[in-house]
Scaffold this motif. Structure first.
Motif, PDB file in Angstrom:
ATOM      1  N   VAL A   1       0.561  -0.876   0.076  1.00 37.33           N
ATOM      2  CA  VAL A   1      -0.049   0.327   0.245  1.00 37.33           C
ATOM      3  C   VAL A   1       1.033   1.890   0.091  1.00 37.33           C
ATOM      4  N   ALA A   2       1.767   0.712  -0.266  1.00 31.16           N
ATOM      5  CA  ALA A   2       2.771   2.449  -0.788  1.00 31.16           C
ATOM      6  C   ALA A   2       3.106   3.215  -1.031  1.00 31.16           C
ATOM      7  N   ARG A   3       2.066   3.022  -2.412  1.00 30.85           N
ATOM      8  CA  ARG A   3       1.861   4.639  -2.727  1.00 30.85           C
ATOM      9  C   ARG A   3       0.683   5.075  -2.366  1.00 30.85           C
ATOM     10  N   ARG A   4      -0.071   5.034  -1.529  1.00 32.38           N
ATOM     11  CA  ARG A   4      -1.111   5.272  -1.525  1.00 32.38           C
ATOM     12  C   ARG A   4      -1.027   5.851  -0.082  1.00 32.38           C
ATOM     13  N   TYR A   5      -0.433   5.322   0.786  1.00 26.85           N
ATOM     14  CA  TYR A   5       0.163   5.692   2.547  1.00 26.85           C
ATOM     15  C   TYR A   5       1.784   6.484   2.943  1.00 26.85           C
ATOM     16  N   ALA A   6       2.057   5.796   1.968  1.00 28.57           N
ATOM     17  CA  ALA A   6       3.336   6.419   2.436  1.00 28.57           C
ATOM     18  C   ALA A   6       4.210   8.225   3.079  1.00 28.57           C
ATOM     19  N   HIS A   7       3.541   8.574   1.865  1.00 23.87           N
ATOM     20  CA  HIS A   7       3.091  10.149   2.503  1.00 23.87           C
ATOM     21  C   HIS A   7       2.565  10.540   3.437  1.00 23.87           C
ATOM     22  N   LYS A   8       1.580   9.783   3.728  1.00 24.26           N
ATOM     23  CA  LYS A   8       0.292  10.124   4.799  1.00 24.26           C
ATOM     24  C   LYS A   8       0.846   9.652   6.420  1.00 24.26           C
ATOM     25  N   ILE A   9       1.615   8.913   6.491  1.00 28.05           N
ATOM     26  CA  ILE A   9       2.146   8.562   7.844  1.00 28.05           C
ATOM     27  C   ILE A   9       3.456   8.050   7.881  1.00 28.05           C
ATOM     28  N   PRO A  10       4.389   8.046   8.602  1.00 32.08           N
ATOM     29  CA  PRO A  10       6.039   7.180   8.995  1.00 32.08           C
ATOM     30  C   PRO A  10       5.673   6.061   8.525  1.00 32.08           C
TER      31      PRO A  10
END
Length: 355
Positions: free
Chosen positions: A120-129
């Motif tokens: 799920v990195a492309r969806r969430y990696a910028h939203k939470i460390p």
């Protein structure tokens, strides 16, 4: 807020909230605060990219800017098996729900496997460390073997945009020398690439259980594990809450000669109070220069009491936060969020002071 904390603590409230630590005084510690990264890590050898990711970790979620962290760790699908971990709440077989719980729960970061976070990195990696756990104990050998082996590389964590890598060392085990070397090299590479490092400093040796007492959770032995962990430049140490003391003394009874210890550890630097035992763990993290986060432990009948108790002990000892997984994800998401928030409220409550 303090009234709810006292309600969760029940009969333990007075003892835990009013205890005064007379072993290692709080003025000797490097305590959490909004300037923790600037005060502690800027003078170190960490490069600006590591400082940026540490700052992101300390400035995310409900505890943003306090110097404390609340991390959701879900690597139990490997460490304990998927069935043992997720049968209570099968929704968490779906990796996305793990990250959703961390975000909805107001956590500073989410720690999990390469596969979970990568899916799920492309969806969430910028939203939470993201904290990618790079080694695991794979529990499918027969009979069971206990050995942390590398499942992922530091470069894979970097490529998905992770803020940090995590790893476990089983200190005291036959495999510990190899694990120390592997993790030390991985942490050096992570720092080079700009990621922070978190070490699960666990003890593992059958000899640490003696005469019905489990010294895997003794303050003196876990404290030394912490000291080894910060020596290989873990930025944050994860450790179990101490439940007893005297591991060195128990292992040295009779004709054995194990390690080295000073009697003042027991007469001056600790008492049998859980806050004092945990402060000794903090002291071994360079007096708090590297933050101590205690683990939440298994889910049980009194999860809210146990989680809040652990948070109060950690905070009052001078620790940096809590890393709690099973108590949160082995229940419906709304209840998991409530439990994570109950932990965070301890660190947000000004009435819960450093002992």
């Amino acid at each position: 807020m303090i009234n709810k904390i006292e309600e969760y603590l029940g009969d333990n409230a007075k003892d835990l909230l009013s205890h005064e630590c007379k072993t290692i005084s709080k003025d000797r510690l490097h305590l959490p605060g909004g300037d923790f990264v600037d005060r502690i890590f800027v003078p170190s050898d960490r490069n600006p990219r590591v400082l940026n990711n540490l700052n992101w970790l300390f400035h995310t979620g409900r505890l943003s800017g306090t110097g404390y962290v609340s991390i959701l760790p879900v690597d139990q699908g490997i460490e304990h098996s998927g069935g043992a971990s997720f049968a209570k709440n099968p929704d968490y077989f779906d990796s996305e729900n793990i990250v959703k719980l961390a975000i909805e729960g107001g956590c500073n970061g989410v720690a999990s496997t390469l596969g979970v976070l990568g899916s799920v990195a492309r969806r969430y990696a910028h939203k939470i460390p993201f904290i990618v756990k790079i080694n695991h104990n794979q529990l499918l050998t027969y009979p069971n073997q206990f050995d942390q082996i590398m499942f992922a590389s530091v470069e894979q964590a970097y490529d998905m945009g992770a803020a940090a890598v995590g790893a476990t060392i089983y200190f005291g085990s036959e495999e510990s020398n190899r694990q120390i070397l592997e993790v030390s090299e991985a942490f050096a590479r992570a720092h080079e690439l700009g990621m922070a490092t978190i070490l699960w400093c666990y003890l593992r040796n059958p000899a640490f259980k003696k005469d019905g007492v489990d010294y895997h959770v003794s303050a003196d032995l876990t404290g030394q594990a912490n000291h080894l962990g910060v020596t290989i430049e873990a930025d944050i140490i994860k450790q179990k809450l101490p439940e007893n003391n005297g591991g060195y003394k128990a292992l040295n009874m009779g004709s054995s000669s194990y390690g080295k210890i000073d009697e003042r550890v027991y007469t001056e630097l600790t008492t049998d109070h859980p806050i004092d035992l945990t402060r000794y763990q903090v002291a071994n993290c360079y007096m708090g220069r590297q933050g101590l986060i205690n683990s939440g432990g298994a889910s049980g009948a009194n999860d809210f009491h146990d989680a809040v108790r652990t948070a109060v002990i950690n905070k009052r000892a001078g620790g940096t936060g809590l890393i709690s997984g099973r108590k949160a994800f082995q229940r419906p998401m709304a209840e998991g969020v409530k439990l994570l928030n109950a932990i965070q409220d301890v660190y947000l409550c000004s009435d819960v002071t450093i002992a």
